[in-house]
Design a protein around this motif. Structure first.
Motif, PDB file in Angstrom:
ATOM      1  N   UNK A   6      14.901  -2.475  22.099  1.00 17.42           N
ATOM      2  CA  UNK A   6      13.568  -3.082  22.235  1.00 17.42           C
ATOM      3  C   UNK A   6      12.941  -3.293  20.865  1.00 17.42           C
ATOM      4  N   UNK A   7      12.214  -4.382  20.725  1.00 13.84           N
ATOM      5  CA  UNK A   7      11.557  -4.676  19.455  1.00 13.84           C
ATOM      6  C   UNK A   7      10.331  -3.793  19.299  1.00 13.84           C
ATOM      7  N   UNK A   8      10.219  -3.220  18.120  1.00  9.26           N
ATOM      8  CA  UNK A   8       9.075  -2.366  17.835  1.00  9.26           C
ATOM      9  C   UNK A   8       7.947  -3.217  17.262  1.00  9.26           C
ATOM     10  N   UNK A   9       6.738  -2.833  17.567  1.00  8.16           N
ATOM     11  CA  UNK A   9       5.573  -3.528  17.020  1.00  8.16           C
ATOM     12  C   UNK A   9       5.491  -3.225  15.521  1.00  8.16           C
ATOM     13  N   UNK A  10       5.085  -4.182  14.713  1.00  9.00           N
ATOM     14  CA  UNK A  10       4.961  -3.924  13.275  1.00  9.00           C
ATOM     15  C   UNK A  10       3.894  -2.864  13.006  1.00  9.00           C
ATOM     16  N   UNK A  11       4.143  -2.013  12.018  1.00  7.16           N
ATOM     17  CA  UNK A  11       3.176  -0.967  11.660  1.00  7.16           C
ATOM     18  C   UNK A  11       2.050  -1.575  10.834  1.00  7.16           C
ATOM     19  N   UNK A  12       0.804  -1.321  11.199  1.00  7.50           N
ATOM     20  CA  UNK A  12      -0.322  -1.831  10.405  1.00  7.50           C
ATOM     21  C   UNK A  12      -0.321  -1.204   9.006  1.00  7.50           C
ATOM     22  N   UNK A  13      -0.634  -2.003   7.995  1.00  5.18           N
ATOM     23  CA  UNK A  13      -0.698  -1.502   6.627  1.00  5.18           C
ATOM     24  C   UNK A  13      -1.725  -2.293   5.831  1.00  5.18           C
ATOM     25  N   UNK A  14      -2.115  -1.717   4.696  1.00  2.66           N
ATOM     26  CA  UNK A  14      -2.930  -2.416   3.712  1.00  2.66           C
ATOM     27  C   UNK A  14      -2.212  -2.293   2.376  1.00  2.66           C
ATOM     28  N   UNK A  15      -2.409  -3.258   1.501  1.00  5.60           N
ATOM     29  CA  UNK A  15      -1.823  -3.219   0.167  1.00  5.60           C
ATOM     30  C   UNK A  15      -2.733  -2.480  -0.788  1.00  5.60           C
ATOM     31  N   UNK A  16      -2.138  -1.673  -1.654  1.00  6.02           N
ATOM     32  CA  UNK A  16      -2.919  -0.896  -2.613  1.00  6.02           C
ATOM     33  C   UNK A  16      -2.283  -1.031  -3.992  1.00  6.02           C
ATOM     34  N   UNK A  17      -3.093  -1.390  -4.986  1.00  3.61           N
ATOM     35  CA  UNK A  17      -2.640  -1.390  -6.366  1.00  3.61           C
ATOM     36  C   UNK A  17      -2.957  -0.015  -6.934  1.00  3.61           C
ATOM     37  N   UNK A  18      -1.916   0.735  -7.277  1.00  3.28           N
ATOM     38  CA  UNK A  18      -2.087   2.076  -7.836  1.00  3.28           C
ATOM     39  C   UNK A  18      -2.307   1.921  -9.339  1.00  3.28           C
ATOM     40  N   UNK A  19      -3.538   2.149  -9.780  1.00  5.46           N
ATOM     41  CA  UNK A  19      -3.885   1.953 -11.180  1.00  5.46           C
ATOM     42  C   UNK A  19      -3.219   2.990 -12.082  1.00  5.46           C
ATOM     43  N   UNK A  20      -2.840   4.138 -11.538  1.00  5.23           N
ATOM     44  CA  UNK A  20      -2.215   5.193 -12.336  1.00  5.23           C
ATOM     45  C   UNK A  20      -0.932   4.694 -13.003  1.00  5.23           C
ATOM     46  N   UNK A  21      -0.120   3.945 -12.275  1.00  5.93           N
ATOM     47  CA  UNK A  21       1.170   3.471 -12.791  1.00  5.93           C
ATOM     48  C   UNK A  21       1.323   1.958 -12.680  1.00  5.93           C
ATOM     49  N   UNK A  22       0.237   1.273 -12.352  1.00 10.23           N
ATOM     50  CA  UNK A  22       0.238  -0.187 -12.207  1.00 10.23           C
ATOM     51  C   UNK A  22       1.350  -0.663 -11.274  1.00 10.23           C
ATOM     52  N   UNK A  23       1.381  -0.063 -10.091  1.00  8.21           N
ATOM     53  CA  UNK A  23       2.366  -0.439  -9.082  1.00  8.21           C
ATOM     54  C   UNK A  23       1.658  -0.775  -7.780  1.00  8.21           C
TER      55      UNK A  23
END
Length: 65
Positions: A6-23
């Protein structure tokens, strides 16, 4: 007989820029659906975006230090 998993629903996420390591990381919604949680892949700093509410922010990208 061809059985596909069975297809799983996509997991909700937000994008985060980590300023500590610029990633850039994805912070995924935790199982309790109370916060988005992620870790910096370089230094393992944790980011937690709490207060998940229906109709909250329209932004899908944030910065964390």
């Amino acid at each position: 007989m061809d059985e596909t998993p069975p297809k799983m629903a996509p997991r909700p996420f937000v994008g985060v820029m980590m300023k500590c390591c610029r990633t850039y990381v994805r912070a995924y919604l935790n199982p309790a659906e109370s916060a988005f949680v992620g870790w910096c892949p370089r230094c393992a700093a944790k980011v937690e975006i709490e207060a998940v509410e229906e109709g909250g922010s329209t932004s899908r990208f944030f910065e964390a230090s």
